[in-house]
Scaffold this motif. Sequence first.
Motif, PDB file in Angstrom:
ATOM      1  N   ILE A  31       0.798  -1.221   0.000  1.00  0.00           N
ATOM      2  CA  ILE A  31       0.000   0.000   0.000  1.00  0.00           C
ATOM      3  C   ILE A  31       0.838   1.282   0.000  1.00  0.00           C
ATOM      4  O   ILE A  31       0.319   2.371  -0.188  1.00  0.00           O
ATOM      5  N   HIS A  32       2.156   1.146   0.163  1.00  0.00           N
ATOM      6  CA  HIS A  32       3.029   2.321   0.312  1.00  0.00           C
ATOM      7  C   HIS A  32       2.876   3.347  -0.807  1.00  0.00           C
ATOM      8  O   HIS A  32       2.749   4.540  -0.545  1.00  0.00           O
ATOM      9  N   LYS A  33       2.892   2.925  -2.056  1.00  0.00           N
ATOM     10  CA  LYS A  33       2.814   3.867  -3.177  1.00  0.00           C
ATOM     11  C   LYS A  33       1.526   4.680  -3.132  1.00  0.00           C
ATOM     12  O   LYS A  33       1.538   5.886  -3.353  1.00  0.00           O
ATOM     13  N   ASP A  34       0.407   4.019  -2.848  1.00  0.00           N
ATOM     14  CA  ASP A  34      -0.871   4.725  -2.785  1.00  0.00           C
ATOM     15  C   ASP A  34      -0.897   5.721  -1.624  1.00  0.00           C
ATOM     16  O   ASP A  34      -1.411   6.832  -1.760  1.00  0.00           O
ATOM     17  N   LEU A  35      -0.338   5.311  -0.483  1.00  0.00           N
ATOM     18  CA  LEU A  35      -0.276   6.211   0.666  1.00  0.00           C
ATOM     19  C   LEU A  35       0.572   7.439   0.337  1.00  0.00           C
ATOM     20  O   LEU A  35       0.191   8.577   0.624  1.00  0.00           O
ATOM     21  N   TYR A  36       1.723   7.199  -0.278  1.00  0.00           N
ATOM     22  CA  TYR A  36       2.627   8.304  -0.601  1.00  0.00           C
ATOM     23  C   TYR A  36       1.986   9.260  -1.617  1.00  0.00           C
ATOM     24  O   TYR A  36       2.057  10.482  -1.470  1.00  0.00           O
ATOM     25  N   LYS A  37       1.366   8.714  -2.660  1.00  0.00           N
ATOM     26  CA  LYS A  37       0.709   9.569  -3.662  1.00  0.00           C
ATOM     27  C   LYS A  37      -0.361  10.433  -3.001  1.00  0.00           C
ATOM     28  O   LYS A  37      -0.478  11.618  -3.275  1.00  0.00           O
ATOM     29  N   PHE A  38      -1.154   9.805  -2.132  1.00  0.00           N
ATOM     30  CA  PHE A  38      -2.204  10.544  -1.429  1.00  0.00           C
ATOM     31  C   PHE A  38      -1.592  11.691  -0.627  1.00  0.00           C
ATOM     32  O   PHE A  38      -2.035  12.832  -0.712  1.00  0.00           O
ATOM     33  N   ALA A  39      -0.565  11.396   0.140  1.00  0.00           N
ATOM     34  CA  ALA A  39       0.065  12.414   0.986  1.00  0.00           C
ATOM     35  C   ALA A  39       0.727  13.498   0.142  1.00  0.00           C
ATOM     36  O   ALA A  39       0.625  14.690   0.459  1.00  0.00           O
ATOM     37  N   LEU A  40       1.392  13.121  -0.931  1.00  0.00           N
ATOM     38  CA  LEU A  40       2.076  14.095  -1.785  1.00  0.00           C
ATOM     39  C   LEU A  40       1.087  15.059  -2.427  1.00  0.00           C
ATOM     40  O   LEU A  40       1.303  16.266  -2.437  1.00  0.00           O
ATOM     41  N   TYR A  41      -0.001  14.538  -2.948  1.00  0.00           N
ATOM     42  CA  TYR A  41      -0.979  15.412  -3.586  1.00  0.00           C
ATOM     43  C   TYR A  41      -1.764  16.227  -2.572  1.00  0.00           C
ATOM     44  O   TYR A  41      -2.274  17.287  -2.892  1.00  0.00           O
ATOM     45  N   THR A  42      -1.833  15.768  -1.344  1.00  0.00           N
ATOM     46  CA  THR A  42      -2.511  16.535  -0.307  1.00  0.00           C
ATOM     47  C   THR A  42      -1.608  17.633   0.236  1.00  0.00           C
ATOM     48  O   THR A  42      -2.028  18.777   0.389  1.00  0.00           O
ATOM     49  N   LEU A  43      -0.364  17.299   0.505  1.00  0.00           N
ATOM     50  CA  LEU A  43       0.563  18.235   1.154  1.00  0.00           C
ATOM     51  C   LEU A  43       1.441  19.015   0.174  1.00  0.00           C
ATOM     52  O   LEU A  43       1.978  20.056   0.534  1.00  0.00           O
ATOM     53  N   HIS A  45       4.426  18.603  -0.794  1.00  0.00           N
ATOM     54  CA  HIS A  45       5.861  18.617  -0.505  1.00  0.00           C
ATOM     55  C   HIS A  45       6.332  17.189  -0.235  1.00  0.00           C
ATOM     56  O   HIS A  45       5.823  16.532   0.672  1.00  0.00           O
ATOM     57  N   PRO A  46       7.317  16.703  -1.017  1.00  0.00           N
ATOM     58  CA  PRO A  46       7.772  15.313  -0.867  1.00  0.00           C
ATOM     59  C   PRO A  46       8.205  14.944   0.554  1.00  0.00           C
ATOM     60  O   PRO A  46       7.838  13.878   1.044  1.00  0.00           O
ATOM     61  N   GLN A  47       8.952  15.806   1.204  1.00  0.00           N
ATOM     62  CA  GLN A  47       9.425  15.466   2.558  1.00  0.00           C
ATOM     63  C   GLN A  47       8.261  15.399   3.546  1.00  0.00           C
ATOM     64  O   GLN A  47       8.197  14.491   4.373  1.00  0.00           O
ATOM     65  N   ASP A  48       7.334  16.344   3.436  1.00  0.00           N
ATOM     66  CA  ASP A  48       6.150  16.312   4.299  1.00  0.00           C
ATOM     67  C   ASP A  48       5.346  15.045   4.041  1.00  0.00           C
ATOM     68  O   ASP A  48       4.822  14.427   4.975  1.00  0.00           O
ATOM     69  N   ALA A  49       5.225  14.663   2.770  1.00  0.00           N
ATOM     70  CA  ALA A  49       4.469  13.456   2.418  1.00  0.00           C
ATOM     71  C   ALA A  49       5.128  12.216   3.017  1.00  0.00           C
ATOM     72  O   ALA A  49       4.452  11.368   3.603  1.00  0.00           O
ATOM     73  N   GLU A  50       6.449  12.115   2.888  1.00  0.00           N
ATOM     74  CA  GLU A  50       7.170  10.969   3.454  1.00  0.00           C
ATOM     75  C   GLU A  50       6.996  10.914   4.970  1.00  0.00           C
ATOM     76  O   GLU A  50       6.763   9.841   5.534  1.00  0.00           O
ATOM     77  N   ASP A  51       7.112  12.074   5.616  1.00  0.00           N
ATOM     78  CA  ASP A  51       6.963  12.116   7.071  1.00  0.00           C
ATOM     79  C   ASP A  51       5.552  11.726   7.491  1.00  0.00           C
ATOM     80  O   ASP A  51       5.369  10.968   8.456  1.00  0.00           O
TER      81      ASP A  51
END
Length: 170
Positions: A31-43, A45-51
Amino acid sequence: MSDYESLPELVLIRKSRGGDVKAFSELYARIHKDLYKFALYTLKHPQDAEDAVSEAVISAYENLGMLRKEESFRSWIFRILSNQCKGRFRSRQQMEELEPEMAAPERDYAELHDVREAFGILNEEERIIVAFSVFGGYQSDEIGNMMEQKSATIRSKKSRALGKMRSVLE
């Protein structure tokens, strides 16, 4: 191929709830890729999304016993991530209000892409609804359950959000 890669998601969830770290690791890998895409498009910023993803996954692992229905694992972890993103988004807004003279954040060149620009005009709630729908593949009733809103309200908000995006893309 490990033994865990061939196991169905529900079996992995049950094993994870029993304390099997490898099973949870496999769930995360799926599920990691979907979680990261969701966070990246919401926030945005890549670092914020990863965190946000890291914190959400840790929280999910620590609170796996609170998962009521095993078949709802994906919506449950996306809801945790959504809450992480909301918290980061609010923190960022407060920082910007307190220190407007700070240097502009590092430019994300992917932002130049038309879709990212269109996504960027949406407010926080609209971004979350569209991200749940597009990246999570969730239906309006599922998103409504996660956001504690009626599915008709979600459909209406999603339609308005997609309309806003279309106006930028045309």
